[in-house]
Design a protein around this motif. Structure first.
Motif, PDB file in Angstrom:
ATOM      1  N   UNK A 243       0.822  -1.222   0.000  1.00 13.09           N
ATOM      2  CA  UNK A 243       0.000   0.000   0.000  1.00 13.09           C
ATOM      3  C   UNK A 243       0.849   1.262   0.000  1.00 13.09           C
TER       4      UNK A 243
ATOM      5  N   UNK B 141       0.070   3.917  -2.878  1.00  8.17           N
ATOM      6  CA  UNK B 141      -0.451   5.252  -2.542  1.00  8.17           C
ATOM      7  C   UNK B 141       0.401   6.344  -3.179  1.00  8.17           C
ATOM      8  N   UNK B 142       1.711   6.197  -3.077  1.00  9.36           N
ATOM      9  CA  UNK B 142       2.593   7.245  -3.605  1.00  9.36           C
ATOM     10  C   UNK B 142       2.606   7.264  -5.132  1.00  9.36           C
ATOM     11  N   UNK B 143       2.635   6.090  -5.751  1.00 12.66           N
ATOM     12  CA  UNK B 143       2.720   6.060  -7.208  1.00 12.66           C
ATOM     13  C   UNK B 143       1.437   6.604  -7.836  1.00 12.66           C
ATOM     14  N   UNK B 144       0.306   6.191  -7.288  1.00  5.07           N
ATOM     15  CA  UNK B 144      -0.986   6.525  -7.922  1.00  5.07           C
ATOM     16  C   UNK B 144      -1.600   7.810  -7.402  1.00  5.07           C
ATOM     17  N   UNK B 145      -1.237   8.202  -6.188  1.00  2.18           N
ATOM     18  CA  UNK B 145      -1.909   9.342  -5.554  1.00  2.18           C
ATOM     19  C   UNK B 145      -3.193   8.874  -4.907  1.00  2.18           C
ATOM     20  N   UNK B 146      -3.649   9.600  -3.891  1.00  8.30           N
ATOM     21  CA  UNK B 146      -4.797   9.142  -3.106  1.00  8.30           C
ATOM     22  C   UNK B 146      -6.005  10.061  -3.248  1.00  8.30           C
ATOM     23  N   UNK B 147      -5.884  11.075  -4.090  1.00  7.81           N
ATOM     24  CA  UNK B 147      -6.979  12.036  -4.245  1.00  7.81           C
ATOM     25  C   UNK B 147      -8.224  11.357  -4.810  1.00  7.81           C
ATOM     26  N   UNK B 148      -9.397  11.721  -4.250  1.00 10.19           N
ATOM     27  CA  UNK B 148     -10.642  11.094  -4.701  1.00 10.19           C
ATOM     28  C   UNK B 148     -11.178  11.713  -5.978  1.00 10.19           C
TER      29      UNK B 148
END
Lengths: 204, 204
Positions: B193, B197-204
Motif C-alpha cells: 500500500x 499510494x505514492x505512485x498513484x496518488x490518493x486524491x478522490x
C-alpha cells in the motif's frame, strides 16, 4: 474519584484555594507535567516535581497514573493538543498540510521534539512505557488524524480504496523518521511535500 | 591496517588458521557481531563476546571501531545487507515493493526488528550512538534507496519535481513508524500500500 488526602488538603490550603473538584486537580497535574517536560525534558521529570508544581500529593498522582511514563505521556499530549488540532476547511490537502506544518513546528521549535523522541526511545526497552505510549499518545493522535481523513473520504476527496491508517504512517510517520534519525532536517517544506506527493502521486 | 597483536595471534592459532589478511579479520568481526545481535539483541552484545566469537583480540576491534554501538551498527548493516538489496527490473513500483516487502520480512520475522528498534531507541539519549546510527546505518541505507529512485527518475518513471529523499521517509520511514509505535501491525500488505499510494496518488 478519590477523596483528597490530608497532604493534598494542606497543599490546597498552601495555595489559598478552597476544596478543588477532582477534574480541576487532574487538569493542574497535567498542566504541571506538560510544563515540566517542555522545560527540561525527561531528565528532571519526576512524580515528586509534578506534585510540587501542581500543589498536590504524590499519593493523588499515583491514584490516577500508574507510572511516571504514563503521567509524562498524558502531560505531553495535554501540552501539545491545542497546537495540533485538525482544521476542517473542506480542502483536505490544505487541512493536512496546515496540521503537519504545526506538528513540525512544535517538534522542531519547542522542546517537545526531544521529549517525544526520548519517550519513544525509552519505550523500545520499557514495556510499561511502550504500552502507555500506544494507549495515551500514538493511539489517540492516530485516531484524530484518521477521523479527519474519513471525513474527507466521505466527501469524495480521498479515494475510497485508500486506507487512512496507512496515510498516517506516510505523513506523521515520515516526520517521526526524520525526528528519530535526523540524516536530513525536518522542515515545514518537507511537510508540504509529504501531502503533495500522496495527493498527486509521484509517477512520471 | 594494524599488525595483529600477540593475543590475536594466539586466537588464530587456536582456530588453526594461518596469518589472516586484515580484510578477512574485519569480515569475521562483522559476521560475528551481526550473528550475536540477531541471536540475542543488544542485551548480551559486548565487544568481548564479538572478539571471542570472531577469534580476535578486543584490542583489534577497538582499533577499527570506536564504540560498541558503532560495531553493533556495522554488524547489523552487514547482517541485513544482502536481504535488502534493490532489484532493478526497470519497473520502479515493482522494485520498490519487492525491496520493502523484504525489509518488512526482515524486521518482523527475524530478531533484526527488535535490534534496530533498540538501537534507534538508545540513540535518542546517547549522542555517540546517534552519530554512529546516522553515519553507519540510516545514511548508507538512505543512499541506496535514493540511487534506485534517481535511476527511475532519469528513466522518466518518477516525476522530475519529486524529491527522492522525501519518498524514503514516506516508504521506509512509514515502516519504522509501525515498528517503533506498533499501534497497527507492520505487514507486507502495508508495504504494498505504501508504494501504491505514492505512485498513484490518493486524491478522490
Amino acid at each position: 474519584m478519590p477523596e483528597p488526602s490530608e497532604q493534598e488538603g494542606a497543599s490546597r490550603v498552601r495555595r489559598g484555594r478552597g476544596r478543588r473538584p477532582a477534574a480541576e486537580v487532574c487538569a493542574d497535574v497535567l498542566e504541571a507535567a506538560g510544563a515540566l517536560l517542555l522545560e527540561g525534558g525527561m531528565g528532571p521529570f519526576t512524580i515528586e516535581a509534578v506534585a510540587d508544581r501542581a500543589g498536590v500529593s504524590k499519593t493523588t498522582i499515583y491514584k490516577w497514573w500508574p507510572s511516571k511514563g504514563a503521567l509524562a505521556l498524558d502531560g505531553y499530549f495535554h501540552a501539545v493538543e491545542s497546537a495540533l488540532t485538525f482544521p476542517d476547511s473542506g480542502d483536505i490537502e490544505a487541512d493536512l498540510t496546515a496540521q503537519l506544518r504545526a506538528f513540525v513546528h512544535v517538534v522542531t521549535r519547542t522542546p517537545a521534539g526531544r521529549v517525544i523522541a526520548e519517550l519513544i526511545g525509552q519505550a523500545q526497552t520499557d514495556p510499561d512505557l511502550a504500552a502507555a505510549l500506544l494507549k495515551r499518545y500514538s493511539g489517540p493522535r492516530r485516531e484524530l488524524a484518521v477521523e479527519t481523513m474519513l471525513r474527507a473520504r466521505s466527501r469524495g476527496r480521498l479515494r475510497a480504496d485508500v486506507d487512512p491508517e496507512v496515510l498516517v504512517d506516510q505523513l506523521w510517520g515520515a516526520c517521526y523518521h526524520r525526528l528519530l534519525m535526523p540524516n536530513l532536517p525536518l522542515t515545514e517544506e518537507f511537510a508540504v511535500s509529504l501531502v503533495a506527493n500522496l495527493m498527486r502521486g509521484v509517477r512520471g
